[in-house]
Design a protein around this motif. Structure first.
Motif, PDB file in Angstrom:
ATOM      1  N   LEU A  60     -20.594 -42.922  71.999  1.00 47.42           N
ATOM      2  CA  LEU A  60     -19.693 -43.684  71.308  1.00 47.42           C
ATOM      3  C   LEU A  60     -18.808 -42.996  70.563  1.00 47.42           C
ATOM      4  O   LEU A  60     -17.453 -43.191  70.539  1.00 47.42           O
ATOM      5  N   ALA A  61     -19.174 -41.927  69.541  1.00 47.40           N
ATOM      6  CA  ALA A  61     -18.459 -41.071  68.581  1.00 47.40           C
ATOM      7  C   ALA A  61     -17.556 -40.137  69.706  1.00 47.40           C
ATOM      8  O   ALA A  61     -16.412 -40.088  69.222  1.00 47.40           O
ATOM      9  N   LEU A  62     -17.939 -39.741  70.691  1.00 44.16           N
ATOM     10  CA  LEU A  62     -17.198 -38.843  71.541  1.00 44.16           C
ATOM     11  C   LEU A  62     -15.918 -39.669  72.177  1.00 44.16           C
ATOM     12  O   LEU A  62     -14.965 -39.141  72.321  1.00 44.16           O
ATOM     13  N   ARG A  63     -16.300 -40.955  72.428  1.00 40.93           N
ATOM     14  CA  ARG A  63     -15.310 -41.688  73.317  1.00 40.93           C
ATOM     15  C   ARG A  63     -14.315 -42.509  72.259  1.00 40.93           C
ATOM     16  O   ARG A  63     -13.755 -43.353  72.621  1.00 40.93           O
ATOM     17  N   GLY A  64     -14.623 -42.103  70.787  1.00 42.22           N
ATOM     18  CA  GLY A  64     -13.957 -43.048  69.770  1.00 42.22           C
ATOM     19  C   GLY A  64     -14.054 -44.333  69.559  1.00 42.22           C
ATOM     20  O   GLY A  64     -13.346 -45.146  69.353  1.00 42.22           O
ATOM     21  N   LEU A  65     -15.319 -44.811  69.873  1.00 45.01           N
ATOM     22  CA  LEU A  65     -15.768 -46.248  69.999  1.00 45.01           C
ATOM     23  C   LEU A  65     -16.871 -46.627  68.894  1.00 45.01           C
ATOM     24  O   LEU A  65     -17.241 -47.739  68.838  1.00 45.01           O
ATOM     25  N   SER A  66     -17.146 -45.860  68.020  1.00 51.38           N
ATOM     26  CA  SER A  66     -18.130 -45.860  67.147  1.00 51.38           C
ATOM     27  C   SER A  66     -17.796 -47.081  66.047  1.00 51.38           C
ATOM     28  O   SER A  66     -18.526 -47.763  65.517  1.00 51.38           O
ATOM     29  N   ASP A  67     -16.460 -47.197  66.004  1.00 57.36           N
ATOM     30  CA  ASP A  67     -16.120 -48.402  64.979  1.00 57.36           C
ATOM     31  C   ASP A  67     -16.152 -49.735  65.680  1.00 57.36           C
ATOM     32  O   ASP A  67     -15.939 -50.926  65.228  1.00 57.36           O
ATOM     33  N   LYS A  68     -16.382 -49.752  67.238  1.00 56.72           N
ATOM     34  CA  LYS A  68     -16.364 -50.920  67.851  1.00 56.72           C
ATOM     35  C   LYS A  68     -17.791 -51.539  68.287  1.00 56.72           C
ATOM     36  O   LYS A  68     -18.092 -52.650  68.426  1.00 56.72           O
ATOM     37  N   ILE A  69     -18.595 -50.500  68.418  1.00 57.96           N
ATOM     38  CA  ILE A  69     -19.996 -50.623  68.872  1.00 57.96           C
ATOM     39  C   ILE A  69     -20.968 -50.247  67.849  1.00 57.96           C
ATOM     40  O   ILE A  69     -21.038 -49.057  67.513  1.00 57.96           O
ATOM     41  N   GLU A  70     -21.711 -51.258  67.428  1.00 56.47           N
ATOM     42  CA  GLU A  70     -22.987 -50.910  66.354  1.00 56.47           C
ATOM     43  C   GLU A  70     -24.312 -50.715  67.321  1.00 56.47           C
ATOM     44  O   GLU A  70     -24.532 -51.408  67.968  1.00 56.47           O
ATOM     45  N   ILE A  71     -24.906 -49.522  67.075  1.00 58.13           N
ATOM     46  CA  ILE A  71     -26.258 -49.474  67.918  1.00 58.13           C
ATOM     47  C   ILE A  71     -27.363 -49.400  66.825  1.00 58.13           C
ATOM     48  O   ILE A  71     -27.322 -48.795  65.723  1.00 58.13           O
ATOM     49  N   VAL A  72     -28.301 -50.310  66.947  1.00 58.63           N
ATOM     50  CA  VAL A  72     -29.329 -50.590  66.259  1.00 58.63           C
ATOM     51  C   VAL A  72     -30.848 -50.156  66.729  1.00 58.63           C
ATOM     52  O   VAL A  72     -30.905 -50.647  67.930  1.00 58.63           O
ATOM     53  N   CYS A  73     -31.417 -49.239  66.366  1.00 58.98           N
ATOM     54  CA  CYS A  73     -32.792 -48.657  66.928  1.00 58.98           C
ATOM     55  C   CYS A  73     -33.803 -49.697  66.441  1.00 58.98           C
ATOM     56  O   CYS A  73     -34.487 -49.498  64.959  1.00 58.98           O
ATOM     57  N   SER A  74     -34.294 -50.561  67.158  1.00 53.66           N
ATOM     58  CA  SER A  74     -35.310 -51.684  66.847  1.00 53.66           C
ATOM     59  C   SER A  74     -36.006 -52.170  68.244  1.00 53.66           C
ATOM     60  O   SER A  74     -35.120 -52.290  69.419  1.00 53.66           O
ATOM     61  N   ILE A 108     -28.980 -53.138  70.929  1.00 53.44           N
ATOM     62  CA  ILE A 108     -30.142 -52.827  70.267  1.00 53.44           C
ATOM     63  C   ILE A 108     -31.174 -52.092  71.468  1.00 53.44           C
ATOM     64  O   ILE A 108     -31.337 -52.753  72.470  1.00 53.44           O
ATOM     65  N   ASP A 109     -31.917 -51.123  70.743  1.00 50.51           N
ATOM     66  CA  ASP A 109     -32.998 -50.239  71.856  1.00 50.51           C
ATOM     67  C   ASP A 109     -34.172 -49.814  70.853  1.00 50.51           C
ATOM     68  O   ASP A 109     -33.811 -49.329  69.893  1.00 50.51           O
ATOM     69  N   ILE A 110     -35.118 -49.806  71.296  1.00 53.40           N
ATOM     70  CA  ILE A 110     -36.390 -49.325  70.677  1.00 53.40           C
ATOM     71  C   ILE A 110     -36.460 -47.735  70.568  1.00 53.40           C
ATOM     72  O   ILE A 110     -37.023 -47.191  69.820  1.00 53.40           O
ATOM     73  N   CYS A 111     -35.957 -47.471  71.832  1.00 51.01           N
ATOM     74  CA  CYS A 111     -36.099 -45.559  71.818  1.00 51.01           C
ATOM     75  C   CYS A 111     -34.960 -44.818  71.401  1.00 51.01           C
ATOM     76  O   CYS A 111     -33.779 -45.128  71.468  1.00 51.01           O
ATOM     77  N   GLU A 112     -35.687 -44.079  70.268  1.00 50.01           N
ATOM     78  CA  GLU A 112     -34.789 -43.533  69.255  1.00 50.01           C
ATOM     79  C   GLU A 112     -33.905 -42.423  70.197  1.00 50.01           C
ATOM     80  O   GLU A 112     -32.942 -42.234  69.800  1.00 50.01           O
ATOM     81  N   ASP A 113     -34.526 -41.783  71.213  1.00 46.86           N
ATOM     82  CA  ASP A 113     -33.783 -40.817  71.960  1.00 46.86           C
ATOM     83  C   ASP A 113     -32.419 -41.527  72.530  1.00 46.86           C
ATOM     84  O   ASP A 113     -31.431 -40.990  72.495  1.00 46.86           O
ATOM     85  N   PHE A 114     -32.629 -42.822  73.177  1.00 47.60           N
ATOM     86  CA  PHE A 114     -31.613 -43.530  73.824  1.00 47.60           C
ATOM     87  C   PHE A 114     -30.519 -43.924  72.662  1.00 47.60           C
ATOM     88  O   PHE A 114     -29.197 -43.696  72.878  1.00 47.60           O
ATOM     89  N   CYS A 115     -30.909 -44.207  71.589  1.00 43.04           N
ATOM     90  CA  CYS A 115     -30.001 -44.501  70.523  1.00 43.04           C
ATOM     91  C   CYS A 115     -29.039 -43.529  70.028  1.00 43.04           C
ATOM     92  O   CYS A 115     -28.069 -43.736  69.649  1.00 43.04           O
ATOM     93  N   ASP A 116     -29.715 -42.248  69.857  1.00 44.59           N
ATOM     94  CA  ASP A 116     -29.107 -41.157  69.546  1.00 44.59           C
ATOM     95  C   ASP A 116     -27.991 -40.981  70.679  1.00 44.59           C
ATOM     96  O   ASP A 116     -26.899 -40.546  70.264  1.00 44.59           O
ATOM     97  N   ARG A 117     -28.353 -41.037  71.836  1.00 43.03           N
ATOM     98  CA  ARG A 117     -27.485 -40.482  72.880  1.00 43.03           C
ATOM     99  C   ARG A 117     -26.376 -41.568  73.088  1.00 43.03           C
ATOM    100  O   ARG A 117     -25.417 -41.099  73.157  1.00 43.03           O
TER     101      ARG A 117
END
Length: 247
Positions: free
Chosen positions: A79-93, A65-74
């Motif tokens: 995670l997508a580049l390293r094939g981990l999108s299904d393992k780690i969820e990012i919540v922008c909040s 969880i992070d409040i910074c939209e830039d950090f969440c986008d990065r």
């Protein structure tokens, strides 16, 4: 310009957004007893480098969880580049507003972001609700290097404690301070200098920006604080907290 806009500028060339290293982050993961299938919740996850390293090294899953939209986008792109999108969820909040299932995680972390909850003790109080009975906590936090601090600087850092105070606060919440992974002077210098580099590159690229003077003023104030006070009086470390009932 908002605070987190300034952070996006200063941290844009960093992956680890604190004075640490990949090796030290992996060490913390071992101390947290992470393994394949472990669930981790990370408040103030930044660009999710901690979660990414733990997913690759230990096979964990979880949420950042992070409040910074830039950090969440990065973080999501990484995670997508390293094939981990299904393992780690990012919540922008705002982490303080995030509703989690109590006791659902094997480890809960907040690395360099205890300001989310106000201070160190309040952070422990929130994190311990997220983990099961034997879950461990990982907190990255500043500490005073001595009992005497320049009064001018101490007034700016009202939530910083000595490490003996951190140990006491940890025990008050039913945990023990199990391990310290300390930032070296080189770690501090790398982190701070990387932020200066980010500021200066932005100032070079945006001489006519309406926020130019504000960014320059913040950069110079941050630099002066580090050189005059912070390097002398303040340290930083990652702490592994073990529940008292685990031994």
């Amino acid at each position: 310009m908002e605070f987190f806009d300034l952070m996006s500028i200063s941290h844009r060339y960093m992956e680890i957004l604190n004075p640490s290293t990949p090796e030290k982050i992996i060490k913390l993961g071992k101390l947290l007893q992470l393994g394949r299938g472990s669930r981790v919740i990370d408040f103030g996850c930044g660009c999710a480098e901690h979660l990414t390293l733990w997913a690759e090294e230990f096979g964990i899953g979880g949420v950042g969880i992070d409040i910074c939209e830039d950090f969440c986008d990065r973080a999501r792109k990484k995670l997508a580049l390293r094939g981990l999108s299904d393992k780690i969820e990012i919540v922008c909040s705002n982490g303080a507003d995030y509703v989690f299932e109590e006791g659902a995680f094997d480890a809960a972390t907040c690395i360099g972001a205890t300001f989310i909850f106000g201070d160190y003790q309040k952070t422990v109080q929130i994190l311990k609700r997220a983990v099961h009975q034997n879950g461990r906590l990982g907190i990255g936090e500043t500490h005073w290097l001595s009992n005497w601090i320049d009064p001018e600087y101490a007034q700016k850092q009202t939530t910083t404690n000595t490490e003996s105070a951190l140990a006491r606060l940890t025990r008050d919440e039913g945990f023990e301070l199990e391990y310290i992974i300390r930032a070296s002077s080189d770690d501090w210098d790398r982190y701070i200098s990387d932020s200066w580099y980010g500021f200066i590159r932005w100032l070079e690229e945006n001489p006519m920006h309406p926020d130019y003077e504000q960014v320059q003023k913040y950069f110079r104030s941050d630099q002066d604080d580090y050189l005059r006070f912070q390097r002398q009086y303040m340290g930083w470390a990652m702490y592994c907290l073990a529940p008292m009932n685990s031994y």
